[in-house]
Every structure is written in C-alpha cells, then in structure tokens.
Design a protein around this motif. Structure first.
Motif, PDB file in Angstrom:
ATOM      1  N   TRP A   1     118.674  71.397  67.095  1.00 15.04           N
ATOM      2  CA  TRP A   1     117.940  71.756  65.877  1.00 15.04           C
ATOM      3  C   TRP A   1     116.848  70.723  65.592  1.00 15.04           C
ATOM      4  O   TRP A   1     115.719  71.077  65.223  1.00 15.04           O
ATOM      5  CB  TRP A   1     118.883  71.870  64.692  1.00 15.04           C
TER       6      TRP A   1
ATOM      7  N   SER B   1     113.830  71.247  67.763  1.00 19.35           N
ATOM      8  CA  SER B   1     112.992  72.386  67.365  1.00 19.35           C
ATOM      9  C   SER B   1     111.964  72.005  66.308  1.00 19.35           C
ATOM     10  O   SER B   1     110.955  72.700  66.138  1.00 19.35           O
ATOM     11  CB  SER B   1     113.871  73.527  66.834  1.00 19.35           C
ATOM     12  N   THR B   2     112.202  70.919  65.579  1.00 22.68           N
ATOM     13  CA  THR B   2     111.301  70.509  64.490  1.00 22.68           C
ATOM     14  C   THR B   2     110.357  69.392  64.905  1.00 22.68           C
ATOM     15  O   THR B   2     109.577  68.907  64.081  1.00 22.68           O
ATOM     16  CB  THR B   2     112.119  70.050  63.273  1.00 22.68           C
TER      17      THR B   2
ATOM     18  N   LEU C   1     111.805  78.483  68.084  1.00 20.01           N
ATOM     19  CA  LEU C   1     112.973  79.278  67.703  1.00 20.01           C
ATOM     20  C   LEU C   1     114.012  79.328  68.816  1.00 20.01           C
ATOM     21  O   LEU C   1     115.193  79.596  68.553  1.00 20.01           O
ATOM     22  CB  LEU C   1     112.537  80.698  67.333  1.00 20.01           C
TER      23      LEU C   1
ATOM     24  N   LYS D   1     116.419  76.610  68.069  1.00 21.41           N
ATOM     25  CA  LYS D   1     117.272  76.949  66.922  1.00 21.41           C
ATOM     26  C   LYS D   1     118.356  77.938  67.341  1.00 21.41           C
ATOM     27  O   LYS D   1     119.516  77.816  66.929  1.00 21.41           O
ATOM     28  CB  LYS D   1     116.416  77.515  65.784  1.00 21.41           C
TER      29      LYS D   1
END
Length: 420
Positions: A86, A89-90, A161, A164
């Motif tokens: 996660w 992904s950022t 995505l 995620k």
C-alpha cells in the motif's frame, strides 16, 4: 490427501500468485510512465526480488525448519507485506518507492518456499499431487492480469491501483494462512548449529554432482529470464499492444495447461529432458519477440507469450519437484529456499543488472528502444546455457522401471543427497 486440505492448499496457492501477478508484471511500465524512471532504475527495482530471494534460505533455515510452524510465518509475512504494498502505491518518486518494494520483497520471497514446503509436507507423492494444487497459483496470476487489462489501468495511467489490489489480497492471505494445515518445524528441539541458523543444511544437496549442475544451470538461465520479467510489459506497451497485461496472462493460461499435463510429461521425459525443453522454449520466445510487431507479425508476440507455460513449468516446477525429492524430510524447507536463491536470487540479480543497462543502451533518440536487438541478447545467452546443460548434465539419480503397460517410467528421486 483429504479434500478439505487440498482446497486450503489450492486457495493458498491462488492468493500467493495473485498477489505477485497483480503488480509484478506492470511494475516496469509503472516506473517508466508514472514515476518517469530510467530502465536502469527499473532493473534496480526488479533486483529487489533477487535480494529477497538470496535472503530467503537464511530466513527459512532460521525460522521455518526449526522454531515456528510454516503457516504462521507465512501469515505474518503477508500481513506485513500488505502494508508495504500500500505504501508503494502512494510513492511520488523512485527514491520513496524503492525502500518499500525492497523491504516487501525481502518478506515476500521466503513465502514462495513456504507455500511449497507447506504443500509438500501434506503429500505422499509430490510428482502427482503437487501440480494440480500449484495450478491454482497460475490461475491467480491469470486473473490478476486479466483484471488489470479489463479495467484498462495501463492505458489509463492507474497502475498504482495494482499495488493496492495486491495489498488487499496480501492481507487476506495473511489471515487465511492461520487456518492452513499445521506444518511444524521438523528439527524443533535439535541442537542448533551455525549451519542451521543460516539455512545451510540444504547446501549438502550440492555434493550431488547432478544437482550441482542443475543449480548452476538455474542461475545461468535466469539471467535471460530477467529480460522477460522486467521489460516485456514496457516493450508491449511501447510498440502499441492494447491491454498488454491481459495479453501477457495468456502465458499463464499456457502454464495452466502444461501444469495439468505435467505428471504425464514428468513420467515420460524425466528431469533432464523436461529442463532442456523449458530452456529451448526461452530461446524461441526471445527470437519471436525480436521479430514480432503489432502488424503482420503480431502472431509472433502472442506465440512468444504463450511459450511462457513451457518455459516456467518445464524448468521451475520440475526443478522444485527434483529438489524436494532429493532433499529428504529434514531439509525440505531449506532446500526450497536454496533453489529460490539460485533462480530468483543470484540468477535474476545478475539479469536485472544487465537487462536495465542493455535497454538503456539501445534507447533511440526518440525515446523508444531498438527492441529487436535487445531481445536477441537474452536469446543468445539462453542458447549458450542450453547447449552447455545438454552437454554436461547427467541425471545420476534416475531409475527406471516398467509400468503396467511395460513402458519405462521415471521413479521418484530417492537417492541420498550426498550421492555423487
């Protein structure tokens, strides 16, 4: 094996490879287009996998074979991994992305050996029982690829995505792992040695000359394999293939088919021919990529992708079964970690370093790449490795006996791991 156990192991395999396929195939495209990295940096990102694979035998030898049940280790590694995916992904740039993916791969790569070890410990005949369970892992990878293609995340610039989606699946597998069949350490209570702590017990396999040659070949053939894993998706997107990740899943469809047929091939061909066919498929795949395009030679790209089933099943799955049969009960987990070290570790580490440099070297002034020349490089490497393997490898543990039809079949490799 009980049906309930088979279902749990199959679900484990499905989620394990869904997680990996959800982000791994398109990571190169994500880095080049979303984070605007160089091909060398793409190679560095994929090199994180190799670092994890090199450390995997030490983690397995220290924990899974001695102190804690494998299913619990698998659960905690995936729960921690979901957080790291996660975070990846950022990421806004490569400097923030790389630490997350590096730590993640250090945690993830041991799980490849763990799912094999958990599965093999429930089996009496891995040669027959393992492929139908492992095939669910292939299904997981296929569905991940088709999902990315169906949702158009590549063309839509939404590849963040994928990480995620993988993070959510990793959390699910982490929780599910605690329900898997008990797989306690086989050496619990035994006197601890340095070799145990470092997971070096499996190195005894290398006393077997046949296995030593297989181990060296595994390292060498994974150098050209890195070109496929690292740059096939950027290559297909650059030359204009729509929904490239979905098309790449055809390779796993082929893998699924050959996984089902593997027990038949394994019995008829034996280890050496199985491994050799897998290597030859690599050569043909890269040649097809070198001369394929999205016009008249589109079929070459599709056939090159479909050959992945033979490339993977005939080499990797055969190697896993070969390793398990030679290892013996006490060293099964460490032995799976050892072959992971050879393939995804040392071999692909070298390949990741080389492939990124090669792709950057043959970048054109327009920003595209001379893919024809690039793909001929791994084809040549695979050709040399295959020739040397055929010349020197002799399966000294092979034994034949007639089956019910009077035809010779391959026995399991029950020889001592110290046999030379």
């Amino acid at each position: 094996m009980q049906i309930a156990t088979r279902l749990r192991l199959s679900t484990m395999m499905f989620l394990e490879f869904f997680i990996w396929g959800a982000w791994f195939v398109t990571m190169g495209t994500f880095l080049l287009t979303n984070l605007h990295t160089s091909a060398t940096q793409v190679g560095m990102a994929f090199l994180a996998q190799s670092i994890g694979a090199i450390l995997a035998p030490f983690i397995i030898g220290l924990i899974a074979d001695r102190f804690f049940s494998a299913q619990y280790i698998l659960g905690w590694l995936h729960l921690l991994g979901s957080v790291l995916l996660w975070n990846a992904s950022t990421a806004a740039n490569f400097d923030s992305f790389y630490p997350a993916i590096l730590i993640y791969m250090i945690l993830f790569m041991p799980t490849l050996a763990l799912v094999n070890s958990i599965s093999f410990r429930q089996m009496k005949n891995p040669g027959k029982e393992f492929p139908p369970i492992r095939v669910l892992g292939t299904m997981g990878w296929i569905i991940a690829g088709f999902t990315i293609g169906w949702l158009n995340w590549e063309q839509g610039g939404q590849l963040d995505l994928t990480f995620k989606m993988a993070a959510i699946a990793s959390a699910l597998l982490g929780l599910f792992s605690f329900t898997l069949p008990a797989t306690p350490p086989v050496k619990k209570g035994a006197k601890t040695t340095i070799a145990d702590i470092l997971g070096l017990d499996a190195l005894r396999l290398l006393k077997n000359q046949s296995y030593l040659l297989f181990f060296i070949s595994s390292i060498a053939i994974c150098i050209p394999l890195s070109f496929y894993y690292n740059f096939t998706n950027p290559f297909l997107n650059e030359i204009g293939m729509a929904a490239a990740a979905g098309k790449q899943s055809l390779g796993q469809v082929s893998e699924l088919l050959f996984m089902i047929l593997m027990p038949l091939f394994f019995v008829r061909l034996g280890v050496k021919k199985m491994l050799a066919v897998g290597m030859l498929a690599w050569i043909f795949r890269y040649i097809l990529f070198a001369f394929g395009d999205t016009a008249a030679n589109y079929w070459m790209l599709i056939v090159g992708i479909v050959l992945h089933g033979i490339c993977y099943d005939f080499f990797f799955v055969t190697g896993q079964i070969y390793t398990d049969n030679l290892a013996g009960e006490r060293f099964k987990s460490a032995a799976q970690g050892l072959i992971t070290l050879a393939t995804y570790g040392v071999g692909m580490l070298i390949g990741s370093l080389i492939s990124g440099l090669v792709v950057d070297k043959w970048q054109t002034p327009t920003g595209n790449h001379d893919w024809s020349f690039i793909w001929l490089i791994p084809a040549t490497i695979a050709g040399v490795v295959t020739f040397l393997f055929l010349l020197f490898f002799k399966d000294q543990n092979k034994k034949n006996k007639p089956n019910a039809a009077g035809l010779p079949i391959q026995e399991e490799y029950a020889g001592s791991i110290t046999t030379t």
